[in-house]
Design a protein around this motif. Structure first.
Motif, PDB file in Angstrom:
ATOM      1  N   SER A   1     -17.604 -65.327 -63.553  1.00 57.06           N
ATOM      2  CA  SER A   1     -18.532 -65.993 -64.464  1.00 57.06           C
ATOM      3  C   SER A   1     -18.679 -67.472 -64.142  1.00 57.06           C
ATOM      4  O   SER A   1     -17.816 -68.077 -63.494  1.00 57.06           O
ATOM      5  N   ALA A   2     -19.768 -68.052 -64.608  1.00 57.39           N
ATOM      6  CA  ALA A   2     -20.068 -69.455 -64.312  1.00 57.39           C
ATOM      7  C   ALA A   2     -19.017 -70.400 -64.860  1.00 57.39           C
ATOM      8  O   ALA A   2     -18.738 -71.448 -64.262  1.00 57.39           O
ATOM      9  N   ASP A   3     -18.398 -70.035 -65.988  1.00 59.05           N
ATOM     10  CA  ASP A   3     -17.354 -70.903 -66.543  1.00 59.05           C
ATOM     11  C   ASP A   3     -15.979 -70.595 -65.963  1.00 59.05           C
ATOM     12  O   ASP A   3     -14.989 -71.212 -66.329  1.00 59.05           O
ATOM     13  N   HIS A   4     -15.911 -69.634 -65.031  1.00 65.04           N
ATOM     14  CA  HIS A   4     -14.682 -69.266 -64.336  1.00 65.04           C
ATOM     15  C   HIS A   4     -13.586 -68.806 -65.290  1.00 65.04           C
ATOM     16  O   HIS A   4     -12.396 -68.961 -65.013  1.00 65.04           O
ATOM     17  N   LYS A   5     -14.005 -68.188 -66.404  1.00 66.70           N
ATOM     18  CA  LYS A   5     -13.043 -67.669 -67.372  1.00 66.70           C
ATOM     19  C   LYS A   5     -12.954 -66.149 -67.371  1.00 66.70           C
ATOM     20  O   LYS A   5     -12.060 -65.580 -67.985  1.00 66.70           O
ATOM     21  N   ASN A   6     -13.887 -65.500 -66.674  1.00 69.63           N
ATOM     22  CA  ASN A   6     -13.925 -64.040 -66.638  1.00 69.63           C
ATOM     23  C   ASN A   6     -14.213 -63.550 -65.223  1.00 69.63           C
ATOM     24  O   ASN A   6     -15.005 -64.162 -64.499  1.00 69.63           O
ATOM     25  N   ALA A   7     -13.581 -62.445 -64.861  1.00 69.08           N
ATOM     26  CA  ALA A   7     -13.839 -61.805 -63.571  1.00 69.08           C
ATOM     27  C   ALA A   7     -13.970 -60.300 -63.804  1.00 69.08           C
ATOM     28  O   ALA A   7     -13.125 -59.691 -64.471  1.00 69.08           O
ATOM     29  N   THR A   8     -15.035 -59.719 -63.285  1.00 71.42           N
ATOM     30  CA  THR A   8     -15.278 -58.283 -63.433  1.00 71.42           C
ATOM     31  C   THR A   8     -15.360 -57.650 -62.058  1.00 71.42           C
ATOM     32  O   THR A   8     -16.108 -58.129 -61.199  1.00 71.42           O
ATOM     33  N   VAL A   9     -14.588 -56.583 -61.841  1.00 70.98           N
ATOM     34  CA  VAL A   9     -14.597 -55.858 -60.569  1.00 70.98           C
ATOM     35  C   VAL A   9     -15.169 -54.469 -60.820  1.00 70.98           C
ATOM     36  O   VAL A   9     -14.605 -53.676 -61.583  1.00 70.98           O
ATOM     37  N   VAL A  10     -16.315 -54.177 -60.205  1.00 77.49           N
ATOM     38  CA  VAL A  10     -16.997 -52.897 -60.389  1.00 77.49           C
ATOM     39  C   VAL A  10     -16.743 -52.021 -59.168  1.00 77.49           C
ATOM     40  O   VAL A  10     -17.004 -52.430 -58.033  1.00 77.49           O
ATOM     41  N   SER A  11     -16.228 -50.794 -59.402  1.00 77.43           N
ATOM     42  CA  SER A  11     -16.027 -49.821 -58.326  1.00 77.43           C
ATOM     43  C   SER A  11     -17.168 -48.813 -58.343  1.00 77.43           C
ATOM     44  O   SER A  11     -17.477 -48.227 -59.390  1.00 77.43           O
ATOM     45  N   PHE A  12     -17.786 -48.606 -57.181  1.00 78.77           N
ATOM     46  CA  PHE A  12     -18.898 -47.666 -57.063  1.00 78.77           C
ATOM     47  C   PHE A  12     -18.387 -46.359 -56.449  1.00 78.77           C
ATOM     48  O   PHE A  12     -17.839 -46.380 -55.338  1.00 78.77           O
ATOM     49  N   PRO A  13     -18.545 -45.231 -57.125  1.00 83.60           N
ATOM     50  CA  PRO A  13     -18.086 -43.954 -56.570  1.00 83.60           C
ATOM     51  C   PRO A  13     -18.723 -43.682 -55.216  1.00 83.60           C
ATOM     52  O   PRO A  13     -19.939 -43.860 -55.047  1.00 83.60           O
ATOM     53  N   ARG A  14     -17.934 -43.238 -54.273  1.00 85.83           N
ATOM     54  CA  ARG A  14     -18.442 -43.038 -52.910  1.00 85.83           C
ATOM     55  C   ARG A  14     -19.517 -41.954 -52.845  1.00 85.83           C
ATOM     56  O   ARG A  14     -20.402 -41.991 -51.983  1.00 85.83           O
ATOM     57  N   ASP A  15     -19.448 -40.954 -53.743  1.00 92.80           N
ATOM     58  CA  ASP A  15     -20.385 -39.835 -53.707  1.00 92.80           C
ATOM     59  C   ASP A  15     -21.554 -40.015 -54.673  1.00 92.80           C
ATOM     60  O   ASP A  15     -22.199 -39.041 -55.046  1.00 92.80           O
ATOM     61  N   MET A  16     -21.835 -41.261 -55.058  1.00 97.61           N
ATOM     62  CA  MET A  16     -22.935 -41.513 -55.982  1.00 97.61           C
ATOM     63  C   MET A  16     -24.256 -41.619 -55.214  1.00 97.61           C
ATOM     64  O   MET A  16     -24.362 -42.376 -54.245  1.00 97.61           O
ATOM     65  N   TYR A  17     -25.244 -40.859 -55.662  1.00 96.74           N
ATOM     66  CA  TYR A  17     -26.556 -40.879 -55.028  1.00 96.74           C
ATOM     67  C   TYR A  17     -27.345 -42.098 -55.481  1.00 96.74           C
ATOM     68  O   TYR A  17     -27.509 -42.347 -56.681  1.00 96.74           O
ATOM     69  N   VAL A  18     -27.823 -42.883 -54.512  1.00101.16           N
ATOM     70  CA  VAL A  18     -28.576 -44.104 -54.793  1.00101.16           C
ATOM     71  C   VAL A  18     -29.676 -44.256 -53.741  1.00101.16           C
ATOM     72  O   VAL A  18     -29.613 -43.659 -52.669  1.00101.16           O
ATOM     73  N   PRO A  19     -30.703 -45.063 -54.027  1.00101.57           N
ATOM     74  CA  PRO A  19     -31.675 -45.410 -52.989  1.00101.57           C
ATOM     75  C   PRO A  19     -31.037 -46.378 -51.987  1.00101.57           C
ATOM     76  O   PRO A  19     -30.301 -47.284 -52.379  1.00101.57           O
ATOM     77  N   ILE A  20     -31.316 -46.201 -50.719  1.00 98.69           N
ATOM     78  CA  ILE A  20     -30.863 -47.136 -49.691  1.00 98.69           C
ATOM     79  C   ILE A  20     -32.103 -47.807 -49.100  1.00 98.69           C
ATOM     80  O   ILE A  20     -33.002 -47.126 -48.593  1.00 98.69           O
ATOM     81  N   PRO A  21     -32.177 -49.129 -49.184  1.00100.78           N
ATOM     82  CA  PRO A  21     -33.376 -49.826 -48.704  1.00100.78           C
ATOM     83  C   PRO A  21     -33.436 -49.870 -47.179  1.00100.78           C
ATOM     84  O   PRO A  21     -32.507 -49.425 -46.493  1.00100.78           O
ATOM     85  N   SER A  22     -34.499 -50.403 -46.657  1.00103.28           N
ATOM     86  CA  SER A  22     -34.609 -50.612 -45.214  1.00103.28           C
ATOM     87  C   SER A  22     -33.457 -51.483 -44.746  1.00103.28           C
ATOM     88  O   SER A  22     -33.180 -52.526 -45.324  1.00103.28           O
ATOM     89  N   CYS A  23     -32.777 -51.028 -43.687  1.00 99.66           N
ATOM     90  CA  CYS A  23     -31.576 -51.720 -43.209  1.00 99.66           C
ATOM     91  C   CYS A  23     -31.672 -52.032 -41.722  1.00 99.66           C
ATOM     92  O   CYS A  23     -32.407 -51.369 -40.976  1.00 99.66           O
ATOM     93  N   PRO A  24     -30.940 -53.041 -41.244  1.00102.44           N
ATOM     94  CA  PRO A  24     -31.006 -53.436 -39.842  1.00102.44           C
ATOM     95  C   PRO A  24     -30.621 -52.312 -38.884  1.00102.44           C
ATOM     96  O   PRO A  24     -29.669 -51.571 -39.129  1.00102.44           O
ATOM     97  N   ASP A  25     -31.357 -52.205 -37.801  1.00101.52           N
ATOM     98  CA  ASP A  25     -31.076 -51.248 -36.738  1.00101.52           C
ATOM     99  C   ASP A  25     -30.397 -51.999 -35.591  1.00101.52           C
ATOM    100  O   ASP A  25     -30.920 -53.019 -35.130  1.00101.52           O
ATOM    101  N   PRO A  26     -29.228 -51.540 -35.123  1.00100.56           N
ATOM    102  CA  PRO A  26     -28.535 -52.243 -34.039  1.00100.56           C
ATOM    103  C   PRO A  26     -29.334 -52.317 -32.753  1.00100.56           C
ATOM    104  O   PRO A  26     -29.082 -53.167 -31.900  1.00100.56           O
ATOM    105  N   ASN A  27     -30.334 -51.452 -32.609  1.00105.49           N
ATOM    106  CA  ASN A  27     -31.162 -51.457 -31.402  1.00105.49           C
ATOM    107  C   ASN A  27     -32.427 -52.281 -31.559  1.00105.49           C
ATOM    108  O   ASN A  27     -33.281 -52.298 -30.690  1.00105.49           O
ATOM    109  N   GLY A  28     -32.532 -52.983 -32.691  1.00103.79           N
ATOM    110  CA  GLY A  28     -33.698 -53.795 -32.948  1.00103.79           C
ATOM    111  C   GLY A  28     -34.560 -53.222 -34.057  1.00103.79           C
ATOM    112  O   GLY A  28     -34.584 -52.012 -34.278  1.00103.79           O
ATOM    113  N   GLY A  29     -35.227 -54.078 -34.773  1.00105.09           N
ATOM    114  CA  GLY A  29     -36.059 -53.612 -35.870  1.00105.09           C
ATOM    115  C   GLY A  29     -35.211 -53.182 -37.056  1.00105.09           C
ATOM    116  O   GLY A  29     -34.178 -53.780 -37.347  1.00105.09           O
ATOM    117  N   SER A  30     -35.637 -52.106 -37.718  1.00106.68           N
ATOM    118  CA  SER A  30     -34.917 -51.671 -38.906  1.00106.68           C
ATOM    119  C   SER A  30     -35.067 -50.179 -39.103  1.00106.68           C
ATOM    120  O   SER A  30     -35.999 -49.544 -38.608  1.00106.68           O
TER     121      SER A  30
END
Length: 433
Positions: free
Chosen positions: A124-153
């Motif tokens: 938090s901005a006042d540095h009084k709170n910290a929240t750690v969110v764990s995302f389940p590995r098998d959770m279905y989500v949209p994946i946006p356009s991502c970098p391609d190691p061979n160039g482009g995306s």
């Protein structure tokens, strides 16, 4: 685990609305794991060692142990370059970890680099709170356009398990995926290796965990007896990796089991025994920087030290570990939209959160704990839900997330959301199959 789609399959799926991201090389195979506290532990080389000459050496030694960094990009492909050492307000850090093994025979050969652990730290901005969110590995989500190691995306994907993002486009892709899911800006990130967990647990002399019954998991080699156990080295790693040995045998049980360990680790790191011991402090810093690959924005001792300074005075009752709200769907889980909107709206609005649900299927309150036990009726303000309805007021943001505040500005999360604070002493639950 889900099978990664081919290039042809991904081209057939829908594209995201935003433009393609700039070129970014895929991460080489690593064998990262958790905890998000690791990237912050490195800062003790600057702020935690009392003797000036030792601190000077430690700063140099830790700085030279940093692994090659990774560039993060935004949705338009621009490289993220936050100001070094600018920790005046709130900040977000993502930590990804993979079960790939990285060629180490001790971990087996899996042939993929999947982020089976994805965690987000919000301070938090006042540095009084910290929240750690764990995302389940098998959770279905949209994946946006991502970098391609061979160039482009790569093209965007409308629905894939979140743990495919690291293999699909590297750490930058995992960050972009979580940003899209949460609506949060994440300028800092890292990948931690299996061996980093071993070295960190060794550096603090082991982490004490409570186990409600004997746990044996032949898949990870874990064998612990009921009661208090001091875990370090390979046993600490096996404890964090176990899925078949706890709860219902699912990844959701593993998340709550990991939170038992992480909460204890926070208490251990924050204890006088650790902070007053330069050897332990330096060992933590060295273990963290030697085993974590950081984003370029975080690959700097001064930046990490600034984060540590922001976190050092956070009360452990205000360090909240929470599982991203979800429900079972098909062969995985899907986000529980209303509950997730409430949690994410709180973080976007920089509000602390109050837990009212249980700790999750893989853990339970320690019946012998002197500190807060059952999460629904704890003694600490960070997790106690208000009992007087007149003190509550609804809170919303532009994304539609709703919750209630308790007079202190804290958002009360629904009872379906699982987690615990670092002040709660909990026990791991053996597998009940």
């Amino acid at each position: 685990m889900s099978e990664m789609p081919t290039r042809a399959q991904t081209r057939a799926q829908e594209k995201s609305a935003g433009p393609s991201v700039a070129r970014h090389g895929r991460l080489k195979k690593h064998h990262p794991f958790k905890t998000i506290l690791g990237i912050l532990a490195a800062a003790v080389a600057v702020v935690g060692i009392s003797t000036a000459s030792v601190a000077a050496y430690a700063t140099y030694d830790v700085a030279t142990s940093f692994k090659p960094s990774v560039k993060l990009v935004d949705a338009k492909g621009n490289v993220s370059t936050p100001k070094i050492g600018a920790m005046d307000g709130a900040f977000n850090v993502l930590l990804a970890g993979s079960d790939s093994g990285g060629g180490n025979a001790a971990y087996g050969e899996r042939g993929e680099t999947l982020n089976d652990v994805t965690m987000l730290l919000h301070v938090s901005a006042d540095h009084k709170n910290a929240t750690v969110v764990s995302f389940p590995r098998d959770m279905y989500v949209p994946i946006p356009s991502c970098p391609d190691p061979n160039g482009g995306s790569f093209d965007a994907m409308s629905r894939q398990k979140i743990n495919t993002s690291l293999s699909y486009g590297g750490l930058a892709c995992t960050v972009l995926t979580v940003e899209k899911l949460t609506g949060l800006d994440i300028p800092y990130a890292g990948v931690i290796e299996f061996d980093g967990v071993i070295e960190m647990s060794n550096a603090v002399g082991g982490v004490n965990v409570c186990v409600a019954g004997d746990i044996e998991d032949p898949y990870t080699g874990l064998a612990v007896k009921a009661g208090e156990n001091t875990l370090q080295g390979a046993q600490a790693l096996a404890f964090l990796r176990t899925r078949h040995g706890v709860g219902d045998g699912s990844d959701l049980g593993r998340i709550s089991n990991q939170q038992v360990f992480m909460s204890s680790l926070v208490r251990t790191i924050k204890s006088a025994d650790t902070l007053s011991n330069p050897v332990k402090v330096y060992g933590l810093a060295k273990a963290a920087t030697s085993n974590i690959q950081l984003s370029e924005s975080l690959n700097n001792v001064t930046t990490i030290a600034s984060m540590a300074m922001a976190l050092k005075d956070v009360d452990i009752s205000k360090v909240v570990f929470v599982q991203y709200p979800n429900h079972y769907e098909g062969d995985g889980v899907a986000p529980s939209k209303d509950d997730a909107d409430t949690l994410m709206a709180a973080l976007r609005n920089d509000q602390p959160v109050t837990l009212t649900g249980d700790t999750g299927v893989g853990s339970q309150a320690d019946p012998n704990a002197a500190t807060p036990g059952a999460p629904a009726t704890p003694a600490t303000p960070a997790t106690q839900a208000p009992t007087d309805a007149t003190t509550q007021a609804p809170t919303t943001d532009a994304s539609g997330g709703t919750g209630s505040t308790d007079g202190t500005g804290s958002v009360t999360l629904p009872s379906e959301v699982h987690g615990q604070t670092a002040a709660q002493v909990t026990c791991s639950k053996p597998f009940e199959g």
